[in-house]
Design an enzyme around this catalytic site. Structure first.
Site, PDB file in Angstrom:
ATOM      1  N   GLY A  42       0.806  -1.222   0.000  1.00 36.67           N
ATOM      2  CA  GLY A  42       0.000   0.000   0.000  1.00 36.67           C
ATOM      3  C   GLY A  42       0.836   1.268   0.000  1.00 36.67           C
ATOM      4  O   GLY A  42       2.071   1.227   0.108  1.00 36.67           O
ATOM      5  N   HIS A  43       0.147   2.386  -0.046  1.00 36.51           N
ATOM      6  CA  HIS A  43       0.851   3.670  -0.139  1.00 36.51           C
ATOM      7  C   HIS A  43       1.610   4.001   1.148  1.00 36.51           C
ATOM      8  O   HIS A  43       1.170   3.687   2.239  1.00 36.51           O
ATOM      9  CB  HIS A  43      -0.094   4.804  -0.517  1.00 36.51           C
ATOM     10  CG  HIS A  43      -1.304   4.969   0.332  1.00 36.51           C
ATOM     11  ND1 HIS A  43      -2.252   5.925   0.059  1.00 36.51           N
ATOM     12  CD2 HIS A  43      -1.733   4.306   1.423  1.00 36.51           C
ATOM     13  CE1 HIS A  43      -3.206   5.837   0.969  1.00 36.51           C
ATOM     14  NE2 HIS A  43      -2.929   4.879   1.789  1.00 36.51           N
TER      15      HIS A  43
END
Lengths: 328, 328, 328
Positions: C226-227
């Site tokens: 994920g970011h």
């Protein structure tokens, strides 16, 4: 890249209670990372201490946090919902600075088959494939290497991240004396407006009817959505989620990362499934549901996992003890 | 689109016990969705009530359900295995109406390297990549954006959904003082006949020997198959399954969605693994195996999960109670 | 394909204690599979019996296993670390025989946008997409159908398997009265040197800062990152792992297949997470951590899972029994 506070407020509103409207904002950053030229926000009152310590040039806060923001000393902006304000600011920032602009039209390397309908305002990125009979609505974007199969319909403002597959075959077979006979998947996929679909996510076409993703649904990366699934408006699911065939998810539900919904189940509106939880029965009541094995050091896990296999027997031993005690 | 009942029976057999063979069928549908022009089927005797209420124009039933079908009043067809009949009907339907026809040959946007061997009856769809040394057998189909690496061999009638990767490197490294040194993956992938591979599924090439997928295996979307795995004939695995390196799965096994098989294990023939179950030891006996944490409302889960960490200690307390009771 | 033992030793070292240096090695194989023309290795002293039974032409062993190797009778080579020697031999083998050679430069079917910087020694394979502002370092390889988004930077000797997506949008939304408002993802992805990224793996761009993958990290297939995740040097994660946004993983950690790390957590250096384990809290101490439900036959699982929902209540009953016994 920069924007004056006053330019931001012209578009997004908010009241500058302290600070200079001509201040040049050079980046958006978290409370922790922000420097004197950066804009930050306090979305959670629990982060007050972080806000007080933040070096941010300007901070967006809610009316309730005004006094604390004043104590910090720097510029601050009072807004209705700081997190929402932040979201809109990222949109303004990207648009104003033309970051990763999205050109309308079809990239020359994309394959759009005859019989596909692509709105002229839509953007079909490099190496995408849109099959015959697919429909891509206004302002929708296939970013890069996306496949949209035959008879799959995307509404308006749908954003599809790289590698996603919309309209692969659902997984259906009948068994004939140990061999699998394919059930041809004759349905399509219908995707509403304002849907986002993550990188390498798959949404299968329906067996007989269509798979349906309603307006406003947000789907993260590596998600698998089986045939004939229906997902209600404004539901969201995080990465690695799997939704088996014919499951029906309500509106405004959320599913945490790697949550798994088994087939043919129904999930009511406003149900929230925690990460890594297996939904093995229909859920009729709103609420938060969870089920994953708690992590432990390996040695403790081994002992507890081994004992778990005798849990039912342990219950019987407790019953027996209770009985003996009572009789004694 | 339509087919007369008589046209269906000419190809698929069955006995029309009640109704008009000239009836025009306009769609195939579930008992629930079917209207007066639609064909449906009763695959599970438990759905009798649904059949009685169904508005389907014609229903395929087994001989045992004949009496109930007669009671409903509409047309019905007696067949050996209604679900199998339905599967074959979807195949006939798709073929007869030329739904999503698959052209033989190589799409101009595909990259087929020199030294790859593609049977003239195979179909290499848009934006696929077939590397040098790969072999694609007769009537096999790479739908869209599929990669088949060097020295990977696909048999006949293999169907590969969009985004699948066959022959990426297996994950192998030796550790040298904290750094990972790559083990080059020198094997390939062998895929038998009549295999289906789902969207964005990955099958890694072997380290030294080949990874082997036997005839008739069906693999759903987002599945990960590690290097040197062997999967026996006619096994099937649902979406999000992971099979770690060198695992050996028997024939006619099924693995539910998100099931995980750890490395170097052996699974006997006719083993059925439930969804979301982690197989952490070899399984020598046919049967159904399960292991996932049951879902609960979040509050209850929190209490039970916390207690679970003391389960082994609880067992000891039960033992102590038993001992004291016995001695008392 | 073949190499003389002496050619191998010239490059990789080792002492031939028994056997003919002119021997032609025709393949590398496991102890079990190896024939009289093949090279094998004993990496684990527990496999002594397999070594004694092996038909391998030559076996690499450590100094401690020398005596046992001599007993076997065939050729053997004493090396510092047989598994590492094997790894390096696979590299030599592939290079010497030009197996799947990787040409420098950009394949004509790849789309490299204006404003991307690709080192001349890098290899951009068929149907890859490198967006404007991306940087691909020296000797890095995008194998096939890889997307690297704008402002994503890959270091040197990075190897990306087919279908991987680097720089899709992170999953970030603010909720406004039940609707999701997108948080534009303004960060990029930074990938260090000597990183490997598996087939169909996704690494999202950061929301405000970059997502960071440090030098030497190895990531298997179907992994979701994920970011704003940060992964420390020389950590490795197996297939189907998910790492939620803003998690920070230390150096030299390993995560087993399908391990899931929830968002915003911190994992210390040298932490090892077992397969299928959900990390739901930060881990500050090195060690092995585990948490998955043990597999059982389905009937036993059903009983134990049902009882598990009453575990907390069972604990209370044990307490009550103890109290009564004490008082009695």
């Amino acid at each position: 890249m920069s924007l004056q506070l006053v330019q931001i407020m012209e578009v997004l509103g908010g009241t500058l209670e302290q600070g200079d409207p001509a201040m040049e904002i050079q980046a958006i950053a978290s409370l922790e990372d922000a420097g004197p030229q950066d804009f930050s926000f306090l979305s959670n009152p629990k982060l007050q201490a972080q806000m007080l310590a933040s070096k941010a040039g300007c901070i967006a806060v809610s009316a309730q946090m005004q006094e604390q923001a004043r104590q910090r000393g720097g510029a601050y902006l009072v807004v209705d919902n700081p997190y929402l304000y932040f979201a809109r600011l990222t949109q303004l920032w990207r648009k104003h600075h033309a970051i990763r602009p999205v050109p309308a039209g079809i990239h020359p390397s994309a394959v759009v088959e005859e019989g596909a309908i692509v709105h002229p305002s839509a953007s079909i990125g490099p190496l995408c494939h849109v099959a015959s009979g697919a429909v891509i609505g206004a302002d929708s974007v296939l970013t890069s290497r996306v496949t949209v199969g035959a008879d799959c319909v995307l509404g308006e403002r749908v954003l599809v991240q790289p590698g996603a597959v919309i309209g692969g075959d659902g997984f259906g077979f009948a068994n004939e004396r140990g061999r699998w006979i394919k059930i041809e998947q004759l349905g399509g996929v219908q995707i509403g407006d304002d849907v986002e679909i993550g990188s390498n996510t798959c949404i299968d076409r329906g067996a007989l009817r269509d798979t349906i993703i309603a307006n406003g649904v947000k789907i993260d990366n590596q998600v698998q959505i089986g045939h004939n699934v229906e997902i209600g408006e404004h539901s969201a699911m995080a990465g690695c989620v799997g939704i088996a065939g014919s499951a029906k998810i309500g509106r405004q539900c959320t599913i945490g990362g790697a949550g798994m919904i088994l087939g043919h189940l129904e999930i009511a509106d406003n149900v929230h499934i925690s990460a890594a939880t297996v939904v093995s029965r229909s859920i009729r009541q709103p609420g938060q549901y969870t089920g994953f094995f708690p992590i432990d050091d390996n040695g403790s896990w081994e002992k507890n996992a081994a004992t778990l296999k005798h849990l039912h027997a342990l219950r019987d031993r407790i019953k027996a003890l209770e009985q003996t005690q009572k009789n004694g």
